[in-house]
Design an enzyme around this catalytic site. Structure first.
Site, PDB file in Angstrom:
ATOM      1  N   GLY A  13     -31.117  17.245  11.516  1.00  0.00           N
ATOM      2  CA  GLY A  13     -28.983  18.065  10.637  1.00  0.00           C
ATOM      3  C   GLY A  13     -30.190  20.009  10.397  1.00  0.00           C
ATOM      4  O   GLY A  13     -30.859  19.741   9.502  1.00  0.00           O
ATOM      5  N   THR A 127     -32.445  20.363   4.455  1.00  0.00           N
ATOM      6  CA  THR A 127     -31.212  19.383   4.766  1.00  0.00           C
ATOM      7  C   THR A 127     -30.043  19.880   3.865  1.00  0.00           C
ATOM      8  O   THR A 127     -30.685  20.064   2.471  1.00  0.00           O
ATOM      9  CB  THR A 127     -31.845  18.565   4.601  1.00  0.00           C
ATOM     10  N   ASP A 131     -31.739  15.239  -0.051  1.00  0.00           N
ATOM     11  CA  ASP A 131     -32.343  13.142  -0.413  1.00  0.00           C
ATOM     12  C   ASP A 131     -33.701  13.616  -0.477  1.00  0.00           C
ATOM     13  O   ASP A 131     -34.239  12.747   0.187  1.00  0.00           O
ATOM     14  CB  ASP A 131     -31.330  12.555   0.660  1.00  0.00           C
ATOM     15  N   ARG A 173     -25.581  11.309   3.623  1.00  0.00           N
ATOM     16  CA  ARG A 173     -26.345  10.247   4.021  1.00  0.00           C
ATOM     17  C   ARG A 173     -26.531   9.347   3.057  1.00  0.00           C
ATOM     18  O   ARG A 173     -25.750   8.625   1.563  1.00  0.00           O
ATOM     19  CB  ARG A 173     -27.468  11.232   4.517  1.00  0.00           C
ATOM     20  N   GLU A 224     -20.451   9.482   2.298  1.00  0.00           N
ATOM     21  CA  GLU A 224     -20.139   8.938   3.508  1.00  0.00           C
ATOM     22  C   GLU A 224     -20.929   7.843   3.896  1.00  0.00           C
ATOM     23  O   GLU A 224     -20.798   6.967   4.659  1.00  0.00           O
ATOM     24  CB  GLU A 224     -20.673  10.004   4.510  1.00  0.00           C
TER      25      GLU A 224
HETATM   26  P1  ADP Z   1     -34.443  14.170   9.841  1.00  0.00           P
HETATM   27  O1  ADP Z   1     -35.692  15.330  10.068  1.00  0.00           O
HETATM   28  O2  ADP Z   1     -33.107  15.511   8.827  1.00  0.00           O
HETATM   29  O3  ADP Z   1     -34.654  13.229   8.678  1.00  0.00           O
HETATM   30  P2  ADP Z   1     -35.042  12.722  11.752  1.00  0.00           P
HETATM   31  O4  ADP Z   1     -35.015  11.596  10.855  1.00  0.00           O
HETATM   32  O5  ADP Z   1     -33.709  12.680  12.517  1.00  0.00           O
HETATM   33  O6  ADP Z   1     -34.279  14.560  10.848  1.00  0.00           O
HETATM   34  O7  ADP Z   1     -35.856  13.852  12.593  1.00  0.00           O
HETATM   35  C1  ADP Z   1     -36.433  14.581  13.042  1.00  0.00           C
HETATM   36  C2  ADP Z   1     -36.735  14.655  14.156  1.00  0.00           C
HETATM   37  O8  ADP Z   1     -38.318  14.568  13.383  1.00  0.00           O
HETATM   38  C3  ADP Z   1     -36.893  13.332  15.236  1.00  0.00           C
HETATM   39  O9  ADP Z   1     -35.969  13.401  15.867  1.00  0.00           O
HETATM   40  C4  ADP Z   1     -37.982  13.536  15.937  1.00  0.00           C
HETATM   41  O10 ADP Z   1     -38.812  14.580  16.558  1.00  0.00           O
HETATM   42  C5  ADP Z   1     -39.756  13.833  14.440  1.00  0.00           C
HETATM   43  N1  ADP Z   1     -39.438  12.080  13.882  1.00  0.00           N
HETATM   44  C6  ADP Z   1     -38.912  10.722  12.859  1.00  0.00           C
HETATM   45  N2  ADP Z   1     -39.230  10.054  12.754  1.00  0.00           N
HETATM   46  C7  ADP Z   1     -40.914  10.936  12.708  1.00  0.00           C
HETATM   47  C8  ADP Z   1     -41.979  10.023  13.239  1.00  0.00           C
HETATM   48  N3  ADP Z   1     -41.676   8.317  12.394  1.00  0.00           N
HETATM   49  N4  ADP Z   1     -42.805   9.946  13.650  1.00  0.00           N
HETATM   50  C9  ADP Z   1     -43.055  11.009  14.412  1.00  0.00           C
HETATM   51  N5  ADP Z   1     -42.141  12.280  14.263  1.00  0.00           N
HETATM   52  C10 ADP Z   1     -40.789  12.018  13.428  1.00  0.00           C
END
Ligand code: ADP
Length: 364
Positions: A13, A127, A131, A173, A224
């Protein structure tokens, strides 16, 4: 190892201040003789070979802008080994020696995966949700809270005119940080957050007492994490007070209530001073860590100071905080380290409880 070129990305995000952070990473690296490439759309750019050269001029006039000018994406392909290997091959073809990944916990999992496969990577918490347990503040949190406050103040104006209640759902979140802080800052009568028990009955009773004393406007801020709670609360307050008003023949007791879901509106907006400064300090620190030969770390802020911890450590703290630790996750740590983590979590939870109690005491 001599660093020649690094890559920076924003992932997950978006958050106000990400651009300020990309700028800081770029300018700090360039000042140290290291070239910077921006991976477009988070990890996606690495897989599809979509980069932008980040010179000092390329990052000018960006510090005040929200969103992320190198874009963000949720790249599922990167979660698979094949996608990751593709990304590593592309990074090597560009002679990229290290990566700075700005995002949330998902982004950090990707950073660890890269680190473990020989690409030194440092994470920066970007973010609005705040969190990342290991860091007191994340980039975008301050701006998002101010946006909530600005808009809730507007709702309060009309609540006061019409003697109404507004139940406002805000982002965050699974974390109640935005909700609790903005509830305090807007003078809300209550907050609904995952970290503390919400007493619906007591809140409505209190609102009725306050209405009898002449209070006109009521605000309740809901996290949320509870998408059903806000609309249900609006119905309940409206029906309970309407019934009471009819029973007592006093229509002033009726507290007409409205629901407002703020959602993504608070993810935009020019980053606050605090977020720009935090983003800048964290960006510079990430470059320094990479160039010092470190990897698999996340840059955090603790009691006003910028420092680092292992991404693994940060993830264990997140899970400990949420109570979602899985078996074996603590095996890598000594009893002293585990005790240190538990103390940190307990102190954070205690701060939440005290602040929540303060909100309820002052909402009178
Ligand atoms: P945030 O970083 O805000 O928590 P996401 O959970 O959507 O958002 O993760 C962002 C990006 O990081 C994902 O779209 C993916 O490309 C990468 N990512 C997330 N989880 C993993 C994982 N377990 N292993 C490798 N890359 C990951």
């Amino acid at each position: 190892m001599k660093f020649r070129k690094i890559c920076v990305l924003t992932s997950g995000g978006d958050a106000p201040g990400m651009n300020a952070c990309v700028r800081a990473v770029t300018r700090a690296a360039n000042a140290r003789g290291v070239q910077v490439m921006g991976s477009l759309g988070g990890y996606r750019g690495m897989i599809h070979d979509e980069f932008v050269d980040l010179t000092n001029r390329a990052v000018s006039n960006k510090i005040q802008l929200s969103g992320t000018f190198i874009y963000s994406d949720r790249c599922l392909e990167f979660k698979e080994e094949a996608g990751m290997q593709k990304a590593i091959a592309v990074l090597k073809s560009h002679e990229i020696d290290g990566v700075v990944a700005i995002g949330g916990d998902g982004t950090f999992r990707g950073a660890t995966d890269l680190s473990q496969r020989g690409i030194p990577t440092i994470g920066i918490p970007g973010t609005i949700d705040n969190d990342i347990t290991a860091s007191d503040n994340t980039i975008g949190f301050d701006t998002a809270m101010q946006s909530v406050v600005d808009d809730v103040d507007k709702l309060r104006d009309t609540c006061e005119s019409h003697a109404r209640c507004n139940v406002v759902e805000v982002m965050g979140r699974g974390a109640g940080d935005i909700t609790l802080n903005t509830a305090i800052a807007t003078g809300a009568v209550a907050a609904v957050i995952p970290e503390c028990e919400f007493d619906e009955e007591a809140t409505i009773e209190k609102m009725i007492r306050l209405r009898r004393e002449g209070k006109r406007s009521f605000l309740i801020i809901v996290s949320e994490a509870f998408p059903e709670v806000g609309p249900a609360l609006v119905k309940k307050i409206t029906s309970v007070t309407k019934e009471l008003a009819e029973k007592e023949g006093n229509d002033r007791l009726w507290i007409e209530s409205k629901f407002c879901r703020m959602a993504h509106i608070v993810r935009g907006g020019s980053p606050s001073l605090a977020d720009r400064v935090l983003a800048t300090k964290m960006g510079v620190r990430a470059v320094d860590e990479l160039l010092a030969g470190n990897s698999d770390l996340v840059v955090v802020e603790r009691e006003g100071k910028i420092t680092t911890c292992g991404i693994g450590w940060s993830q264990v703290l997140d899970r400990m905080y949420k109570g979602t630790l899985k078996e074996g996750m603590l095996d890598a740590y000594t009893p002293e380290q585990i005790a240190e983590m538990q103390k940190f979590i307990e102190e954070k939870k205690e701060t939440f409880r005290t602040t929540y109690a303060m909100l309820n005491e002052l909402a009178n």
